[in-house]
Scaffold this active site. Structure first.
Site, PDB file in Angstrom:
ATOM      1  N   ASP A  25       0.810  -1.227   0.000  1.00 56.35           N
ATOM      2  CA  ASP A  25       0.000   0.000   0.000  1.00 56.35           C
ATOM      3  C   ASP A  25       0.836   1.266   0.000  1.00 56.35           C
ATOM      4  O   ASP A  25       0.501   2.245   0.671  1.00 56.35           O
ATOM      5  CB  ASP A  25      -0.958   0.022   1.214  1.00 56.35           C
ATOM      6  CG  ASP A  25      -1.877  -1.180   1.217  1.00 56.35           C
ATOM      7  OD1 ASP A  25      -2.286  -1.592   0.124  1.00 56.35           O
ATOM      8  OD2 ASP A  25      -2.156  -1.699   2.307  1.00 56.35           O
ATOM      9  N   LYS A  28       2.058   1.708  -5.461  1.00 54.06           N
ATOM     10  CA  LYS A  28       2.560   1.051  -6.673  1.00 54.06           C
ATOM     11  C   LYS A  28       1.697   1.435  -7.867  1.00 54.06           C
ATOM     12  O   LYS A  28       2.183   1.639  -8.971  1.00 54.06           O
ATOM     13  CB  LYS A  28       2.559  -0.478  -6.495  1.00 54.06           C
ATOM     14  CG  LYS A  28       3.568  -0.972  -5.472  1.00 54.06           C
ATOM     15  CD  LYS A  28       3.503  -2.482  -5.284  1.00 54.06           C
ATOM     16  CE  LYS A  28       2.286  -2.953  -4.549  1.00 54.06           C
ATOM     17  NZ  LYS A  28       2.261  -2.704  -3.102  1.00 54.06           N
ATOM     18  N   GLY A  53      -4.471  -4.216  -3.876  1.00 54.73           N
ATOM     19  CA  GLY A  53      -5.398  -3.117  -4.127  1.00 54.73           C
ATOM     20  C   GLY A  53      -4.569  -1.940  -4.584  1.00 54.73           C
ATOM     21  O   GLY A  53      -3.935  -1.279  -3.778  1.00 54.73           O
ATOM     22  N   HIS A  54      -4.504  -1.719  -5.888  1.00 54.78           N
ATOM     23  CA  HIS A  54      -3.642  -0.672  -6.435  1.00 54.78           C
ATOM     24  C   HIS A  54      -4.503   0.464  -6.959  1.00 54.78           C
ATOM     25  O   HIS A  54      -5.276   0.296  -7.902  1.00 54.78           O
ATOM     26  CB  HIS A  54      -2.754  -1.247  -7.542  1.00 54.78           C
ATOM     27  CG  HIS A  54      -1.808  -2.300  -7.039  1.00 54.78           C
ATOM     28  ND1 HIS A  54      -0.994  -3.032  -7.841  1.00 54.78           N
ATOM     29  CD2 HIS A  54      -1.555  -2.730  -5.764  1.00 54.78           C
ATOM     30  CE1 HIS A  54      -0.268  -3.870  -7.096  1.00 54.78           C
ATOM     31  NE2 HIS A  54      -0.611  -3.705  -5.836  1.00 54.78           N
ATOM     32  N   GLN A 257       1.849  -6.375  -2.977  1.00 55.27           N
ATOM     33  CA  GLN A 257       2.228  -6.426  -1.555  1.00 55.27           C
ATOM     34  C   GLN A 257       3.574  -5.703  -1.341  1.00 55.27           C
ATOM     35  O   GLN A 257       3.850  -4.754  -2.034  1.00 55.27           O
ATOM     36  CB  GLN A 257       2.274  -7.878  -1.052  1.00 55.27           C
ATOM     37  CG  GLN A 257       0.902  -8.532  -0.936  1.00 55.27           C
ATOM     38  CD  GLN A 257       0.320  -8.991  -2.248  1.00 55.27           C
ATOM     39  OE1 GLN A 257       0.951  -9.683  -2.996  1.00 55.27           O
ATOM     40  NE2 GLN A 257      -0.904  -8.600  -2.545  1.00 55.27           N
TER      41      GLN A 257
HETATM   42  P1  IMO Z   1      -0.974  -4.220  -2.190  1.00 58.55           P
HETATM   43  O1  IMO Z   1      -0.480  -4.871  -3.460  1.00 58.55           O
HETATM   44  C1  IMO Z   1      -1.083  -4.570   2.153  1.00 58.55           C
HETATM   45  C2  IMO Z   1      -1.608  -8.568   3.830  1.00 58.55           C
HETATM   46  C3  IMO Z   1      -2.884  -8.950   4.531  1.00 58.55           C
HETATM   47  C4  IMO Z   1      -2.343  -9.927   5.558  1.00 58.55           C
HETATM   48  C5  IMO Z   1      -1.246 -10.657   4.801  1.00 58.55           C
HETATM   49  C6  IMO Z   1      -1.685 -11.973   4.206  1.00 58.55           C
HETATM   50  O2  IMO Z   1      -2.158  -3.386  -2.352  1.00 58.55           O
HETATM   51  O3  IMO Z   1       0.173  -3.510  -1.532  1.00 58.55           O
HETATM   52  P2  IMO Z   1      -3.189 -12.638   2.121  1.00 58.55           P
HETATM   53  O4  IMO Z   1      -4.619 -12.326   1.801  1.00 58.55           O
HETATM   54  O5  IMO Z   1      -2.227 -12.169   1.080  1.00 58.55           O
HETATM   55  O6  IMO Z   1      -2.970 -14.067   2.504  1.00 58.55           O
HETATM   56  O7  IMO Z   1      -2.882 -11.807   3.466  1.00 58.55           O
HETATM   57  O8  IMO Z   1      -0.856  -9.767   3.762  1.00 58.55           O
HETATM   58  N1  IMO Z   1      -1.779  -8.068   2.439  1.00 58.55           N
HETATM   59  C7  IMO Z   1      -1.564  -6.797   2.080  1.00 58.55           C
HETATM   60  N2  IMO Z   1      -1.257  -5.715   2.829  1.00 58.55           N
HETATM   61  N3  IMO Z   1      -1.186  -4.456   0.813  1.00 58.55           N
HETATM   62  C8  IMO Z   1      -1.470  -5.530   0.049  1.00 58.55           C
HETATM   63  O9  IMO Z   1      -1.445  -5.487  -1.278  1.00 58.55           O
HETATM   64  C9  IMO Z   1      -1.724  -6.773   0.683  1.00 58.55           C
HETATM   65  N4  IMO Z   1      -2.052  -8.001   0.252  1.00 58.55           N
HETATM   66  C10 IMO Z   1      -2.063  -8.790   1.342  1.00 58.55           C
HETATM   67  O10 IMO Z   1      -3.488  -7.820   5.126  1.00 58.55           O
HETATM   68  O11 IMO Z   1      -1.746  -9.256   6.626  1.00 58.55           O
HETATM   69 MG    MG Z   2      -2.884  -1.542  -1.819  1.00 55.57          MG
END
Ligand code: IMO
Ligand code: MG
Length: 500
Positions: A25, A28, A53-54, A257
């Site tokens: 977050d 990106k 979530g981009h 992530q």
């Molecule tokens: P973007 O790409 C922030 C976190 C979840 C949880 C852990 C595992 O938008 O940066 P999962 O559903 O992947 O098994 O969850 O990872 N998580 C993220 N945190 N940004 C994300 O994506 C995330 N995708 C998963 O909150 O702690």
């Molecule tokens: Mg995000």
């Protein structure tokens, strides 16, 4: 924004990657959107799935991408967006996003999906959500079935998209799959499972089985074969397509992530199940990390957020914040209960709420409040072991009104004697670099250095246009960690960007 500077930064590059050096977050979406608009011809997601979530800001309007790459708005210009082989693919998520694109008048003519992307079946979000029901071992996942899909892949029993085009193969593999998952899910309360299956993410109960069966096999077969028909024209060998285009260049890899959530390098077990590093991203796009000639790692300037469980040493409001964010706090509740929270509040929990509000730090995928923390150099120093020194600083405008900015420069360990990596940690040990062990991190307190804030709006096209107090912080981090800031984002809009 100075377009000439961006051109200079990208000149001669064939493959550029955008990843996050924190917990995700970090923006990106914005950076990918920016580079795609000026330079990229092919944009590839290589890791994660619809847990991402981009958010991009396009002509004043916000759009969020989950499974699809963030450069979809450039489809109409002939740019090719790819969901690569390293991605876990839930067909419903894909078609929901396509429906959104259509509503917004956007096309998806050049979207390509790897034939060997890992297929998420309805069992996967159910397993994910059922496991998260118990407090014990909860990770705070997005509930999208990411881990169970990767687990099946690693256990050599996963399905890939290609299986959908060979009905006999699909049915045979699905039967074996369901047999195992029915068995695994028997330990959960059937009424909990029904509740999960009735969720809109699981198509409102269409997969519910009858009798003692949790799943309706025929319903899954029918639905997935329908999806297959629609997917067919988009599915290709994207790995080899990307490789063929290496010479021509214009390839932009979009990470998901963040490094600290990587299964290989992150704060295990509080991580996701893909490798979010540049190595994992390149592999999931069909190439090698050595093919990348500019790798941009993002950090928020100068704070961090984390969604879900796991230690966060510098969290504003510590346990109170953790409990609030992971225990059912929401944007609405926050607006009602904490309307008075101010960004310079002496209570850090309230200060964190104000920063969250200003930065709109609520999960783009789940809506959860993101836990807010000060920038943490021990974590940054650690993440730079696996990332390039070329860094993007985002969301600087969020802290415009902050009077004092705290940056964590080291940790003080205050737990019991603990063996870690061949060494012994004692109470009062000082750590300059973070270690990826929750037992250690939970017993660390931050040592801060304080900086005066800049207390003004940010504008300009060049680094020299920024206020002195802000530049001083950048210079401090640069000297301490060796990063090279390449892009500084001072607002959500594409133009609110400084290229160095
Ligand atoms: P973007 O790409 C922030 C976190 C979840 C949880 C852990 C595992 O938008 O940066 P999962 O559903 O992947 O098994 O969850 O990872 N998580 C993220 N945190 N940004 C994300 O994506 C995330 N995708 C998963 O909150 O702690
Ligand atoms: Mg995000």
């Amino acid at each position: 924004m100075n377009n000439a500077n961006l051109k200079k930064l990208l000149k001669g590059k064939k493959v550029v990657s955008v990843t996050c050096n924190q917990f995700g977050d970090t923006g990106k979406g914005k950076i990918v959107h920016l580079i795609a608009s000026q330079w990229a011809k092919i944009i590839v997601r290589g890791t994660g799935g619809d847990n991402a979530g981009h958010t991009i800001c396009c002509n004043g309007e916000e759009k969020v991408f989950h499974l699809l790459p963030s450069a979809m708005p450039y489809d109409k210009e002939g740019k090719i967006n790819i969901i690569g082989s390293g991605v876990v693919f839930y067909p419903k998520a894909c078609f929901d996003e396509i429906a959104d694109l259509k509503k917004a008048g956007l096309s998806y003519n050049n979207l390509r999906i790897a034939y060997n992307a890992k297929l998420t079946l309805p069992t996967h979000p159910v397993l994910d959500r059922a496991k998260e029901l118990s407090k014990e071992g909860r990770i705070g996942t997005t509930g999208k079935g990411i881990t169970p899909t990767y687990v099946d892949f690693v256990a050599r029993q996963g399905l890939i998209i290609n299986d959908l085009f060979n009905k006999d193969v699909f049915v045979k593999k699905l039967r074996r799959h369901l047999e195992e998952k029915e068995y695994l899910l028997k330990r959960y309360d059937p009424s909990d499972l029904k509740k999960i299956l009735n969720h809109s993410h699981l198509e409102n109960g269409i997969y519910i089985g009858s009798g003692d069966k949790i799943f309706n096999e025929e319903a899954i077969i029918d639905r997935y074969l329908e999806y297959a028909k629609e997917l067919r024209p988009m599915v290709a060998d994207t790995d080899s397509f990307v490789r063929k285009n290496l010479k021509e260049g214009g390839i932009l890899l979009e990470g998901a992530q963040g490094l600290l959530l990587s299964i290989d390098f992150g704060t295990y077990p509080f991580v996701t199940s893909s490798d979010c590093s540049i190595q994992g991203l390149a592999k999931g796009a069909g190439i090698s990390a050595t093919n990348i000639d500019l790798s941009l790692g993002i950090i928020k300037g100068f704070y961090a957020t984390r969604v879900g469980e796991g230690a966060l040493v510098d969290e504003l409001g510590n346990k109170t914040s953790d409990t609030w964010c992971n225990g059912g706090g929401s944007r609405e509740k926050e607006e009602k209960l904490y309307a008075h929270a101010s960004i310079n509040d002496s209570d850090e929990f309230l200060q964190g709420i104000a920063i969250r509000r200003k930065g709109r730090e609520f999960g783009a995928t789940t809506g959860r409040p993101r836990r807010v923390a000060w920038l943490d150099l021990p974590l940054l120093r650690y993440s730079l072991n696996y990332a390039s020194k070329d860094v993007v600083l985002t969301k600087l405008d969020v802290l415009n009104e902050l009077e004092v900015i705290k940056i964590c420069v080291a940790y003080k360990y205050h737990g019991p004697k603990y063996y870690y990596g061949g060494e012994i940690l004692n109470s009062d040990s000082i750590l300059r670099e973070a270690v990826m062990d929750d037992n250690v991190l939970r017993n660390c307190s931050p040592i801060y250095k304080e900086f005066p804030g800049w207390l003004c709006e940010l504008k300009g096209d060049n680094f020299s246009d920024l206020p002195e107090n802000l530049k001083n912080i950048v210079t401090f981090i640069q000297k301490d960690t060796g990063i090279f800031p390449r892009i500084i984002s001072i607002g959500a809009d594409r133009d609110e960007t400084i290229i160095l």
